[in-house]
Design a protein around this motif. Structure first.
Motif, mmCIF file in Angstrom:
data_model
loop_
_atom_site.group_PDB
_atom_site.id
_atom_site.type_symbol
_atom_site.label_atom_id
_atom_site.label_comp_id
_atom_site.label_asym_id
_atom_site.label_seq_id
_atom_site.Cartn_x
_atom_site.Cartn_y
_atom_site.Cartn_z
ATOM 1 N N SER A 113 0.842 -1.196 0.000
ATOM 2 C CA SER A 113 0.000 0.000 0.000
ATOM 3 C C SER A 113 0.871 1.238 0.000
ATOM 4 O O SER A 113 1.969 1.245 0.526
ATOM 5 C CB SER A 113 -0.936 0.017 1.221
ATOM 6 O OG SER A 113 -0.205 0.109 2.405
ATOM 7 N N LEU A 125 -3.898 2.559 -1.290
ATOM 8 C CA LEU A 125 -4.358 1.639 -2.312
ATOM 9 C C LEU A 125 -3.633 0.321 -2.173
ATOM 10 O O LEU A 125 -2.425 0.229 -2.359
ATOM 11 C CB LEU A 125 -4.097 2.230 -3.702
ATOM 12 C CG LEU A 125 -4.825 3.563 -3.958
ATOM 13 C CD1 LEU A 125 -4.603 3.995 -5.382
ATOM 14 C CD2 LEU A 125 -6.296 3.424 -3.676
ATOM 15 N N THR A 126 -4.371 -0.724 -1.832
ATOM 16 C CA THR A 126 -3.741 -2.022 -1.633
ATOM 17 C C THR A 126 -3.242 -2.625 -2.932
ATOM 18 O O THR A 126 -2.433 -3.541 -2.921
ATOM 19 C CB THR A 126 -4.751 -3.001 -0.989
ATOM 20 O OG1 THR A 126 -5.899 -3.104 -1.827
ATOM 21 C CG2 THR A 126 -5.165 -2.504 0.377
ATOM 22 N N SER A 127 -3.720 -2.105 -4.072
ATOM 23 C CA SER A 127 -3.240 -2.599 -5.355
ATOM 24 C C SER A 127 -1.875 -2.038 -5.695
ATOM 25 O O SER A 127 -1.235 -2.485 -6.636
ATOM 26 C CB SER A 127 -4.229 -2.206 -6.460
ATOM 27 O OG SER A 127 -4.291 -0.801 -6.574
ATOM 28 N N PHE A 132 -10.807 5.452 -9.085
ATOM 29 C CA PHE A 132 -10.332 4.277 -8.362
ATOM 30 C C PHE A 132 -10.115 3.125 -9.336
ATOM 31 O O PHE A 132 -10.985 2.828 -10.158
ATOM 32 C CB PHE A 132 -11.343 3.830 -7.305
ATOM 33 C CG PHE A 132 -11.436 4.737 -6.114
ATOM 34 C CD1 PHE A 132 -10.429 4.775 -5.166
ATOM 35 C CD2 PHE A 132 -12.549 5.542 -5.939
ATOM 36 C CE1 PHE A 132 -10.518 5.604 -4.059
ATOM 37 C CE2 PHE A 132 -12.652 6.378 -4.842
ATOM 38 C CZ PHE A 132 -11.633 6.408 -3.898
ATOM 39 N N GLN A 181 -9.742 -1.320 -2.217
ATOM 40 C CA GLN A 181 -9.097 -0.047 -1.932
ATOM 41 C C GLN A 181 -9.455 0.387 -0.509
ATOM 42 O O GLN A 181 -10.538 0.077 -0.020
ATOM 43 C CB GLN A 181 -9.547 1.032 -2.923
ATOM 44 C CG GLN A 181 -9.545 0.620 -4.384
ATOM 45 C CD GLN A 181 -8.168 0.284 -4.913
ATOM 46 O OE1 GLN A 181 -7.158 0.605 -4.290
ATOM 47 N NE2 GLN A 181 -8.107 -0.397 -6.042
#
Length: 275
Positions: free
Chosen positions: A11, A32-34, A206, A211
């Motif tokens: 993140s 944002l974990t992506s 997004f 998220q």
């Protein structure tokens, strides 16, 4: 007041020092974990990031963020000037009617790209919606009508704080289909003397996936203005509102993904005062 956030490999944190209604301290972190970046801005304050990689963070949505700084009030002033029958021969002449330097810069950026005639035409049918205006002149990317965001959960850390302390108000999202430019609003309801709320622009939207985002709120009294902010002990509710485009807009591609609520408690005492 500046906030700090330690990033991890999964993140990335973006820290913005913001002032809410009557200078209540709001600090926004988009996580944002992506591993992708999302930037956020406050209207009409200037965007500031206390990270070394400012250029990398701002680049994806810089033009959109700058354009939206024009704001509904700025659009209204420009429309009134045009409706008075003024002869507008250049972007510079039109934009000079705005009182604030940031608004003039945003106006000139947008107007110079499309030309003064096209800019005036766009102003005439935006209904004071700055996001839609910036979509119309292609400085913001309009989202797809299939955009889909689920508001999963909220959190307050800690769940109870002493007056003067800071609470982190979290939001978990499940983005089924990526969004375009939009906004996230948060409002605080409870025994405080002045309404506290804030809107954050998401200039690049997004991406698909899970998220998370967090707003840090400092419950510190501020008696400096005409409408003092006094926090009283008690139970508080916070509400997140997520939209593609401007929340409440009826323009094409605007979508309302709904609201979700959370709560925290405020007790007497003073802790972690920010000077």
């Amino acid at each position: 007041n500046l906030g700090k956030f330690a990033t991890s490999s999964s993140s990335l944190g973006i820290v913005l020092p913001l002032m809410a209604v009557r200078r209540v301290s709001f600090i926004f972190l988009a996580l944002l974990t992506s591993g992708n970046f999302v930037t956020a801005t406050q209207q009409p304050a200037l965007l500031r990031l206390n990270l070394d990689s400012q250029d990398q963070l701002l680049k994806p949505g810089a033009a959109c963020s700058a354009c939206v700084q024009l704001g509904s009030q700025g659009i209204n002033l420009l429309l009134n000037y045009i409706l008075q029958g003024a002869v507008v021969g250049s972007c510079g002449k039109l934009c000079s009617r705005l009182p604030k330097k940031a608004e003039q810069v945003a106006c000139n950026l947008a107007c110079d790209i499309v030309g003064v005639k096209a800019f005036i035409a766009a102003l005439n049918h935006t209904d004071l919606d700055p996001i839609f205006l910036c979509e119309e002149i292609k400085l913001c990317h309009a989202g797809n009508d299939t955009a889909d965001v689920r508001l999963v959960s909220t959190s307050a850390m800690p769940t109870s704080i002493a007056k003067g302390g800071e609470v982190s108000l979290g939001l978990q999202l499940d983005v089924k289909s990526a969004t375009g430019v939009g906004e996230v609003r948060i409002s605080i309801d409870g025994p405080v003397t002045t309404p506290v709320s804030q809107s954050f622009l998401m200039p690049v939207g997004f991406p698909t996936g899970t998220q998370a985002m967090t707003v840090k709120l400092t419950c510190k009294d501020d008696e400096s203005g005409d409408f003092p902010v006094i926090w009283s002990p008690g139970n508080y509710t916070f509400t997140y509102h997520v939209c593609q485009g401007e929340c409440g807009s009826k323009h094409p591609h605007s979508k309302d993904f709904g609201v979700i609520k959370g709560s925290f408690a405020l007790t007497e005492g003073v802790s972690n005062l920010i000077v």
